[in-house]
Design a protein around this motif. Structure first.
Motif, PDB file in Angstrom:
ATOM      1  N   SER A  64       0.738  -1.123   0.131  1.00 21.02           N
ATOM      2  CA  SER A  64      -0.059  -0.009  -0.047  1.00 21.02           C
ATOM      3  C   SER A  64       0.651   1.108  -0.156  1.00 21.02           C
ATOM      4  N   LEU A  65       2.075   1.277   0.531  1.00 18.29           N
ATOM      5  CA  LEU A  65       3.132   2.421   0.670  1.00 18.29           C
ATOM      6  C   LEU A  65       3.537   2.608  -0.635  1.00 18.29           C
ATOM      7  N   THR A  66       4.091   1.306  -1.118  1.00 16.00           N
ATOM      8  CA  THR A  66       4.699   1.593  -2.458  1.00 16.00           C
ATOM      9  C   THR A  66       3.629   2.158  -3.435  1.00 16.00           C
ATOM     10  N   ARG A  67       2.345   1.873  -3.453  1.00 12.57           N
ATOM     11  CA  ARG A  67       1.483   2.425  -4.244  1.00 12.57           C
ATOM     12  C   ARG A  67       1.325   3.954  -4.013  1.00 12.57           C
ATOM     13  N   LEU A  68       1.404   4.511  -2.921  1.00 13.07           N
ATOM     14  CA  LEU A  68       1.160   5.950  -2.538  1.00 13.07           C
ATOM     15  C   LEU A  68       2.342   6.611  -3.065  1.00 13.07           C
ATOM     16  N   PHE A  69       3.474   5.999  -2.931  1.00 14.52           N
ATOM     17  CA  PHE A  69       4.833   6.509  -3.403  1.00 14.52           C
ATOM     18  C   PHE A  69       4.741   6.705  -5.069  1.00 14.52           C
ATOM     19  N   GLU A  70       4.005   5.834  -5.600  1.00 16.98           N
ATOM     20  CA  GLU A  70       3.776   5.946  -7.044  1.00 16.98           C
ATOM     21  C   GLU A  70       2.972   6.909  -7.424  1.00 16.98           C
ATOM     22  N   ALA A  71       1.620   7.034  -6.678  1.00 15.83           N
ATOM     23  CA  ALA A  71       0.818   8.000  -6.980  1.00 15.83           C
ATOM     24  C   ALA A  71       1.253   9.122  -6.663  1.00 15.83           C
ATOM     25  N   PHE A  72       2.399   9.586  -5.988  1.00 19.86           N
ATOM     26  CA  PHE A  72       2.960  10.802  -5.416  1.00 19.86           C
ATOM     27  C   PHE A  72       3.268  11.897  -6.729  1.00 19.86           C
ATOM     28  N   LYS A  73       3.866  11.109  -7.812  1.00 14.28           N
ATOM     29  CA  LYS A  73       4.245  11.840  -8.702  1.00 14.28           C
ATOM     30  C   LYS A  73       3.092  12.644  -9.368  1.00 14.28           C
ATOM     31  N   LEU A  82       3.162  16.199   1.746  1.00 16.67           N
ATOM     32  CA  LEU A  82       2.831  14.710   1.377  1.00 16.67           C
ATOM     33  C   LEU A  82       3.946  13.914   1.608  1.00 16.67           C
ATOM     34  N   GLY A  83       5.075  14.220   0.671  1.00 17.43           N
ATOM     35  CA  GLY A  83       6.388  13.715   0.648  1.00 17.43           C
ATOM     36  C   GLY A  83       6.817  13.547   2.171  1.00 17.43           C
ATOM     37  N   LYS A  84       6.811  14.397   3.017  1.00 23.30           N
ATOM     38  CA  LYS A  84       7.286  14.310   4.474  1.00 23.30           C
ATOM     39  C   LYS A  84       6.645  13.263   5.076  1.00 23.30           C
ATOM     40  N   GLN A  85       5.236  13.238   4.874  1.00 26.51           N
ATOM     41  CA  GLN A  85       4.582  12.277   5.684  1.00 26.51           C
ATOM     42  C   GLN A  85       4.621  10.883   5.295  1.00 26.51           C
ATOM     43  N   LEU A  86       4.829  10.555   3.860  1.00 25.11           N
ATOM     44  CA  LEU A  86       5.001   9.479   3.402  1.00 25.11           C
ATOM     45  C   LEU A  86       6.480   8.834   3.822  1.00 25.11           C
ATOM     46  N   ASN A  87       7.450   9.655   3.799  1.00 23.28           N
ATOM     47  CA  ASN A  87       8.918   9.205   4.224  1.00 23.28           C
ATOM     48  C   ASN A  87       8.748   8.956   5.787  1.00 23.28           C
ATOM     49  N   LEU A  88       7.811   9.764   6.563  1.00 22.98           N
ATOM     50  CA  LEU A  88       7.876   9.227   8.108  1.00 22.98           C
ATOM     51  C   LEU A  88       7.246   7.998   8.304  1.00 22.98           C
ATOM     52  N   LEU A  89       6.108   7.794   7.526  1.00 20.03           N
ATOM     53  CA  LEU A  89       5.371   6.447   7.513  1.00 20.03           C
ATOM     54  C   LEU A  89       6.199   5.376   6.987  1.00 20.03           C
ATOM     55  N   LYS A  90       6.952   5.624   6.264  1.00 21.06           N
ATOM     56  CA  LYS A  90       8.037   4.467   5.680  1.00 21.06           C
ATOM     57  C   LYS A  90       8.829   4.221   6.786  1.00 21.06           C
ATOM     58  N   ASN A  91       9.596   5.305   7.468  1.00 16.77           N
ATOM     59  CA  ASN A  91      10.373   4.850   8.810  1.00 16.77           C
ATOM     60  C   ASN A  91       9.422   4.231   9.822  1.00 16.77           C
TER      61      ASN A  91
END
Ligand code: DAH
Length: 343
Positions: A36-45, A55-64
């Motif tokens: 699910s997170l991989t897909r969010l990163f894909e949708a990020f662009k 959003l970028g910051k949140q996604l990175n925090l979430l990944k950590n």
């Protein structure tokens, strides 16, 4: 997107894996190729540039957070697994291992045999299911002897003129030994014997005997007496005394009953020795010439002595056990008291 992020956070907070596999499943589900997170990163662009920074910051925090959650649970589960293998407390002293011990009758039987081995006797065994010849006839029992009665002996088959029966004494092994060995013969024969008796504190229908036989040229009654005295002193202590009383057995002439001084009252008289200060421990005598002849040994050339003792009797005296039945019930509380060596 924000909703998906929130849901993932909640999923991580509530995550309670039971196994390492649960953790791996979570990791793949979020960070895997189709996670699910991989897909969010894909949708990020394709996200609105205004939103991208936050959003970028949140996604990175979430990944950590995912990585941290996965690591934390993996470590915890690995630690409990290690603990389960090695036990709770590695410094705790080991508990007692119950290996069991020899049965008291076996201990005494061994002791008896060891004493005679030191005197040059070897051990012979014979069958428990015997025939009339080896138990009675070859031992000079008259055809009408009461021991041949159903009331005393367990018969298995009385069809033939050599009935099959459970041996009533280990004297039968004397006969078997004399049939197959030539003098000099020096044997002790341990084993179970069977008698049709009511069970009481003093008697049982199954018990153990050790028979002894010594045949050579010029064996005398003095040899018999000295051998028994040596045995008794080894068994009951150097100050033990014996007394021989005249008796009768079909297979010995002369015959004697052997008494040992009562170690329970020290000779003062007690209920075990019936106030005599003496306890009967065995029957003995010089092998009757008829017995030698029956087994093919020349009584003109050879003579010998024999004896027979009850192992339970000796064990009762050794440990002052007053009820024979205890030896057969196999109550571990009783058996555990005899530490005569490990199995
Ligand atoms: N067989 C006898 C019994 O069971 C014991 C016995 C007595 C054995 C005298 C002997 C002996 O060898 O000489 O009571």
């Amino acid at each position: 997107m924000w909703d998906t992020i929130d849901n993932l956070k909640k999923q991580l907070d509530n995550f309670q894996p039971q196994t390492v596999a649960d953790v791996e499943a979570l990791r793949v589900g979020i960070l895997g190729k189709k996670g699910s997170l991989t897909r969010l990163f894909e949708a990020f662009k394709d996200v609105d540039p205004a939103e991208k920074k936050e959003l970028g910051k949140q996604l990175n925090l979430l990944k950590n957070k995912v990585q941290e959650t996965v690591d934390r649970h993996r470590e915890r589960l690995a630690a409990t697994a290690a603990q389960n293998i090695s036990g709770d407390d590695l410094t705790k002293p080991a508990g007692l291992i119950h290996t069991g011990s020899r049965h008291p009758i076996a201990i005494v039987q061994r002791e008896i045999l060891d004493i005679f081995r030191k005197m040059g006797f070897s051990v012979e065994e014979g069958p428990e299911i015997e025939d009339d010849w080896h138990v009675f006839s070859a031992l000079n029992f008259a055809p009408d002897h009461p021991a041949r009665d159903m009331q005393d002996t367990f018969f298995i088959n009385t069809d033939s003129d050599n009935p099959v029966l459970l041996r009533t004494h280990t004297s039968s092994v004397q006969v078997r030994t004399m049939e197959k060995q030539k003098p000099p013969i020096r044997v002790v024969c341990p084993g179970r014997v069977f008698r049709n008796e009511a069970i009481s504190a003093r008697a049982h229908c199954i018990f153990h005997q050790v028979e002894g036989l010594y045949i050579d040229e010029k064996v005398s009654f003095a040899d018999l007496k000295q051998s028994i005295l040596l045995f008794v002193r080894e068994m009951f202590g150097a100050s033990a005394k014996i007394r021989l009383r005249p008796s009768y057995f079909p297979f010995t002439e002369p015959s004697a009953e052997v008494d040992v001084n009562c170690n329970i009252c020290g000779g003062a008289g007690c209920n075990i020795c019936k106030n005599t200060g003496w306890l009967e421990i065995m029957g003995a005598g010089m092998v009757d010439p008829n017995v030698l002849k029956a087994s093919g040994i020349d009584p003109e050339k050879f003579s010998g002595f024999a004896f027979g003792m009850g192992v339970e009797r000796i064990a009762m005296l050794k440990w002052q056990v007053r009820d024979l039945r205890l030896y057969f019930e196999n109550d571990v509380r009783f058996l555990e008291q005899f530490q005569g060596g490990l199995l």
